[in-house]
Design a protein around this motif. Sequence first.
Motif, mmCIF file in Angstrom:
data_model
loop_
_atom_site.group_PDB
_atom_site.id
_atom_site.type_symbol
_atom_site.label_atom_id
_atom_site.label_comp_id
_atom_site.label_asym_id
_atom_site.label_seq_id
_atom_site.Cartn_x
_atom_site.Cartn_y
_atom_site.Cartn_z
ATOM 1 N N ILE A 147 -6.191 73.312 32.595
ATOM 2 C CA ILE A 147 -6.275 71.911 33.033
ATOM 3 C C ILE A 147 -7.229 71.099 32.158
ATOM 4 O O ILE A 147 -6.876 69.983 31.705
ATOM 5 C CB ILE A 147 -6.675 71.849 34.530
ATOM 6 N N PRO A 148 -8.470 71.597 31.867
ATOM 7 C CA PRO A 148 -9.324 70.825 30.944
ATOM 8 C C PRO A 148 -8.678 70.605 29.577
ATOM 9 O O PRO A 148 -8.797 69.510 29.010
ATOM 10 C CB PRO A 148 -10.582 71.695 30.841
ATOM 11 N N GLN A 149 -8.010 71.614 29.056
ATOM 12 C CA GLN A 149 -7.346 71.444 27.762
ATOM 13 C C GLN A 149 -6.263 70.364 27.831
ATOM 14 O O GLN A 149 -6.119 69.547 26.915
ATOM 15 C CB GLN A 149 -6.719 72.762 27.309
ATOM 16 N N PHE A 150 -5.502 70.345 28.910
ATOM 17 C CA PHE A 150 -4.434 69.344 29.024
ATOM 18 C C PHE A 150 -5.013 67.936 29.113
ATOM 19 O O PHE A 150 -4.483 66.994 28.509
ATOM 20 C CB PHE A 150 -3.568 69.635 30.254
ATOM 21 N N LEU A 151 -6.129 67.798 29.868
ATOM 22 C CA LEU A 151 -6.755 66.468 29.971
ATOM 23 C C LEU A 151 -7.283 66.010 28.613
ATOM 24 O O LEU A 151 -7.163 64.822 28.268
ATOM 25 C CB LEU A 151 -7.897 66.523 31.001
ATOM 26 N N ILE A 152 -7.854 66.957 27.849
ATOM 27 C CA ILE A 152 -8.350 66.591 26.509
ATOM 28 C C ILE A 152 -7.185 66.190 25.604
ATOM 29 O O ILE A 152 -7.258 65.190 24.869
ATOM 30 C CB ILE A 152 -9.147 67.767 25.913
ATOM 31 N N MET A 153 -6.109 66.950 25.645
ATOM 32 C CA MET A 153 -4.944 66.625 24.807
ATOM 33 C C MET A 153 -4.356 65.269 25.194
ATOM 34 O O MET A 153 -3.913 64.491 24.333
ATOM 35 C CB MET A 153 -3.877 67.715 24.948
ATOM 36 N N ARG A 154 -4.374 64.955 26.489
ATOM 37 C CA ARG A 154 -3.851 63.654 26.924
ATOM 38 C C ARG A 154 -4.729 62.518 26.430
ATOM 39 O O ARG A 154 -4.230 61.466 25.998
ATOM 40 C CB ARG A 154 -3.753 63.624 28.452
ATOM 41 N N GLU A 155 -6.056 62.705 26.479
ATOM 42 C CA GLU A 155 -6.965 61.670 25.978
ATOM 43 C C GLU A 155 -6.792 61.453 24.478
ATOM 44 O O GLU A 155 -6.948 60.335 23.968
ATOM 45 C CB GLU A 155 -8.417 62.052 26.299
ATOM 46 N N LEU A 156 -6.497 62.553 23.758
ATOM 47 C CA LEU A 156 -6.302 62.443 22.308
ATOM 48 C C LEU A 156 -4.913 61.922 21.947
ATOM 49 O O LEU A 156 -4.661 61.604 20.775
ATOM 50 C CB LEU A 156 -6.513 63.818 21.645
ATOM 51 N N GLY A 160 2.866 66.702 23.878
ATOM 52 C CA GLY A 160 4.202 66.649 23.306
ATOM 53 C C GLY A 160 4.228 66.851 21.806
ATOM 54 O O GLY A 160 5.302 66.738 21.195
ATOM 55 N N GLN A 161 3.070 67.125 21.180
ATOM 56 C CA GLN A 161 3.021 67.325 19.729
ATOM 57 C C GLN A 161 2.498 68.727 19.414
ATOM 58 O O GLN A 161 1.780 69.336 20.201
ATOM 59 C CB GLN A 161 2.128 66.261 19.086
ATOM 60 N N LEU A 162 2.847 69.200 18.222
ATOM 61 C CA LEU A 162 2.542 70.588 17.881
ATOM 62 C C LEU A 162 1.053 70.841 17.665
ATOM 63 O O LEU A 162 0.588 71.963 17.836
ATOM 64 C CB LEU A 162 3.321 70.998 16.627
ATOM 65 N N GLN A 163 0.284 69.820 17.256
ATOM 66 C CA GLN A 163 -1.149 70.064 17.067
ATOM 67 C C GLN A 163 -1.838 70.408 18.384
ATOM 68 O O GLN A 163 -2.924 70.990 18.373
ATOM 69 C CB GLN A 163 -1.835 68.862 16.412
ATOM 70 N N ALA A 164 -1.226 70.066 19.498
ATOM 71 C CA ALA A 164 -1.793 70.452 20.795
ATOM 72 C C ALA A 164 -1.721 71.966 21.009
ATOM 73 O O ALA A 164 -2.424 72.501 21.877
ATOM 74 C CB ALA A 164 -1.058 69.738 21.930
ATOM 75 N N LEU A 165 -0.873 72.659 20.250
ATOM 76 C CA LEU A 165 -0.811 74.119 20.341
ATOM 77 C C LEU A 165 -1.760 74.792 19.368
ATOM 78 O O LEU A 165 -2.207 75.911 19.599
ATOM 79 C CB LEU A 165 0.626 74.599 20.058
ATOM 80 N N VAL A 166 -2.067 74.120 18.249
ATOM 81 C CA VAL A 166 -2.868 74.745 17.194
ATOM 82 C C VAL A 166 -4.365 74.628 17.476
ATOM 83 O O VAL A 166 -5.101 75.616 17.438
ATOM 84 C CB VAL A 166 -2.520 74.120 15.823
ATOM 85 N N VAL A 167 -4.829 73.411 17.756
ATOM 86 C CA VAL A 167 -6.272 73.159 17.838
ATOM 87 C C VAL A 167 -6.945 73.974 18.951
ATOM 88 O O VAL A 167 -7.989 74.603 18.710
ATOM 89 C CB VAL A 167 -6.534 71.646 17.998
#
Length: 298
Positions: A147-156, A160-167
């Motif tokens: 959940i924290p990771q998803f919230l961070i990815m949403r803020e960034l 829906g993008q591949l960098q959300a899997l890499v970082v």
Amino acid sequence: MAVPTLPGPEGSAGVAAPAPKRRPSGAARRRSLLPHLVLWVGVVAALFPFYWSVVMATNTTRDIFSTPPKLVPGTHLAENIANVFARIDFFGALANTALVAVVTTVLVLTLDSLAAFAFAKFEFPGRRVLFGLLLLLFMLPAQLSLIPQFLIMRELGWTGQLQALVVPALANAFGVFWMRQYMSTSVPDEVLDAARLDGCGFFRQWWHVAVPTARPGLAFLAIYTFVAAWNDYVWPLIVLVNPEVQTLQTSLAQLNVSFGTDYSMVMAGALMAIIPIMVAFLFLSRWFVADGVAGAVK
């Protein structure tokens, strides 16, 4: 009992003949057969799921659930593969997965080996505290960070993008811990001292001394990271909200949701999905085994 000798050259003593090899007794042969039998049972148990996947992918679902079920490969592999290609964008998902797995593996090897080299061979303030926090992160279940990771990815704006899997995969506590333990024993301090006398800084010591010496450990970490990134399902299912950008695992899952449970088609897709993993394993395991044997000989 006198040892028989072979006649030597004229004027020299004879050479003792090699003692005849004693054949193992029947009890010794039976004792040696038991470990081999256990190994063969283990090999068959390990390979049977892969063989069963081949059987399912080459038959129809009706054949699989027939009584008795078919236990030999069939002739429907091309038909099942064609159904997979018709249902999902297999090659698009394959390219996305390969890109994520390769980039993640390269970055994890670079960053984790740098951090591990600093923990293993350098003294700096807070070293023990930082390594203790690393071990604490290593012991926490990965589900806590979803959940924290998803919230961070949403803020960034990366959902829906591949960098959300890499970082998020770069913060790999296991990789730092594994390489730190490996470098602590495999990288000689004397060689690092010699490199410092020659004027090598931190990065040159890491690249010219630590990386070549720790190559077997890096090969293992590469296999582990690549397979984990390739097979990851839960995090891509959460963060890849764009249906046009999917990985192989989430795309194969759509075969179950949208078109019922055609097990033959699903297994044909799964069979094609594991081929790159097998190629990567064969390529990297060659370095891992060769360097491991060389280290044992030294």
